[in-house]
Design a protein around this motif. Sequence first.
Motif, PDB file in Angstrom:
ATOM      1  N   ARG A 187      -9.147 -20.141 -40.900  1.00  0.00           N
ATOM      2  CA  ARG A 187      -7.745 -20.083 -40.488  1.00  0.00           C
ATOM      3  C   ARG A 187      -7.278 -21.360 -39.807  1.00  0.00           C
TER       4      ARG A 187
ATOM      5  N   GLU B 103      -0.122 -21.510 -38.812  1.00  0.00           N
ATOM      6  CA  GLU B 103      -0.901 -22.482 -39.567  1.00  0.00           C
ATOM      7  C   GLU B 103      -1.458 -23.414 -38.488  1.00  0.00           C
TER       8      GLU B 103
ATOM      9  N   LYS C 212      -3.056 -15.366 -36.829  1.00  0.00           N
ATOM     10  CA  LYS C 212      -2.811 -15.264 -38.267  1.00  0.00           C
ATOM     11  C   LYS C 212      -1.375 -15.626 -38.620  1.00  0.00           C
TER      12      LYS C 212
ATOM     13  N   PHE D  90     -13.383 -18.045 -37.270  1.00  0.00           N
ATOM     14  CA  PHE D  90     -11.982 -18.343 -37.554  1.00  0.00           C
ATOM     15  C   PHE D  90     -11.816 -19.652 -38.321  1.00  0.00           C
TER      16      PHE D  90
END
Length: 107
Positions: free
Chosen positions: A66, A37, A34, A63
């Motif tokens: 993300r 990037e 998290k 995920f």
Amino acid sequence: MRKLVCLTTEFFSANSLSINYHLVLLLKGLPGIKEYEAKVYSYEPEPKLTEKAVLHQLNGEAFADRVTFQRMTTMSPKIWASELENADVLLCQHYSFAEILQETRKR
């Protein structure tokens, strides 16, 4: 936020499924994902599958929000280097990216 960039080939086809499975495992297991990037670049002139289909095959839906996936249609070092120059971490799965990494390092 730190920038994690992964370089792969044929992410959007079944040709490199085992390599991409390990890439997805790494992305899923990366502590503090998290804080990153995360972006995956794949050289893919003619994709066979959609991003959603690939992630479903690799159990990566959890995920997907993300990580950004981008298909590249060229192996031009200059084009790739412009995308990679601000990366904090680079993961590379294939020797064919050596010239791209050299170009990135020059910048």
